[in-house]
Enzyme design. Structure first.
Site, mmCIF file in Angstrom:
data_model
loop_
_atom_site.group_PDB
_atom_site.id
_atom_site.type_symbol
_atom_site.label_atom_id
_atom_site.label_comp_id
_atom_site.label_asym_id
_atom_site.label_seq_id
_atom_site.Cartn_x
_atom_site.Cartn_y
_atom_site.Cartn_z
ATOM 1 N N LYS A 135 0.833 -1.220 0.000
ATOM 2 C CA LYS A 135 0.000 0.000 0.000
ATOM 3 C C LYS A 135 0.856 1.254 0.000
ATOM 4 O O LYS A 135 0.439 2.302 -0.511
ATOM 5 C CB LYS A 135 -0.983 -0.019 1.169
ATOM 6 N N THR B 180 -3.829 5.884 3.426
ATOM 7 C CA THR B 180 -2.574 6.457 2.945
ATOM 8 C C THR B 180 -2.649 6.951 1.511
ATOM 9 O O THR B 180 -1.816 7.759 1.098
ATOM 10 C CB THR B 180 -1.422 5.448 3.074
#
Length: 331
Positions: free
Chosen positions: A190, A247
């Site tokens: 990620k 994020t």
């Protein structure tokens, strides 16, 4: 009552400091380690870490130390060092860590030189430790401020529930699993995708493109995870999809902030000139790309990020290459 009464947090950056504050809230006697004796003296004197976590008061009961043996003696050790520093930090702990001590890894990345997950690195350097991994959608400032946060705690069967009970409280909620592989892969990949999301936003390509990037990026993360035996429910949980959503949508993320700067035309050197260091996704992009090619895993977004940060592909060429890919079935 938990069998764990004390915890040593290794790493006094923003995340380590925030976790030390949270561990103290959970009722654990907390020791915070930094290599820099000047920093530990500052924390002990002012009860603040203005260098890394400005504006946050650190409870005086949290002991700051530069003695690694002191944190190694605690019931639990929590490693809050960056992924590329985990091996040397583990080597420091090795002579003084008791066999069977739970060591919770918080770094989100793959080791650049080897492509190994952090728990694999830990097994090589601290074979007597019980490896656990803490990951999920969480910003240091939120955790330090006591804002509600939920994370995933991966640990071997039989220990996860006890560790979660020890480190958790109503404002910091760990959900446990035994799927260390899935939790580590979600947290690692990620970060690479968050850089891509920042590039899209920095280039002004719009909310639709951002949504498409995150969705197709998650498909890459899931393919990568399945290739290593990660459980689907882990990848769609807090430490996979949940962390990606956070994020890839906020410039509070160092990785997304880096992508924003790259998308706006900055060089990597200019984008990392803030003094906060290079985002984990920069190192992990190369490792993920190398491993995915070795295993035949299709990861065009991650590969594009790796080529942008190593300077072999421009942002515009990367975007053009992704948009020119053949149409295909979604599944």
């Amino acid at each position: 009552m938990s069998a764990y009464r004390t915890i040593g947090v290794v790493g006094a950056g923003a995340w380590g400091t925030a976790l030390a504050i949270s561990m103290h809230r959970a009722g654990l006697e907390t020791t915070l380690w930094a290599r820099d004796a000047g920093l530990t003296d500052e924390i002990a004197r002012t009860h603040r870490n203005e260098r890394r976590l400005p504006g946050i008061l650190i409870d005086p009961a949290i002991r700051a130390t530069s003695g690694i043996a002191e944190v190694a003696r605690q019931d639990i050790v929590l490693l809050a060092s960056p992924a590329q520093s985990l091996r040397p930090v583990a080597k420091l702990l090795a002579p003084c860590l008791a066999r069977g001590t739970p060591v919770i890894i918080t770094a989100k990345g793959l080791e650049q030189a080897t492509g190994k997950r952090m728990s694999e690195v830990l097994a090589e350097e601290l074979p007597g430790a019980i490896a656990a991994v803490l990951s999920g959608p969480s910003f240091a400032a939120d955790v330090a401020a006591g804002l509600p946060t939920a994370v995933t705690l991966a640990a071997p069967d039989g220990i996860g529930a006890n560790l979660a009970a020890a480190i958790g409280h109503k404002l910091f909620r760990p959900y446990w699993t035994s799927d260390l592989t899935g939790v580590e892969i979600g947290g690692s990949v990620k970060n690479v995708l968050a850089i891509a999301a920042g590039i899209i936003k920095g280039r002004g390509l719009g909310a639709s493109a951002h949504a498409a990037l995150v969705t197709r990026g998650f498909a890459e993360l899931a393919r990568f995870g399945r290739a290593f035996g990660a459980r689907p429910e882990t990848l769609t949980g807090l430490s996979g999809l949940g962390d990606l959503i956070l994020t890839a949508s906020s410039p509070q993320s160092r990785n997304m902030a880096l992508g924003l700067a790259l998308g706006r035309g900055a060089s990597l050197a200019e984008a990392t000139a803030t003094g906060k260091g290079i985002a984990e996704g920069v190192w992990t992009a190369a490792a993920v790309t190398r491993v995915s090619k070795q295993r035949g895993i299709d990861m065009p977004i991650a590969t594009a990020v790796a080529e942008i940060v190593d300077g072999t592909l421009s942002v515009d060429a990367a975007i053009e290459g992704l948009l020119a890919r053949p149409f295909r079935a979604e599944a």
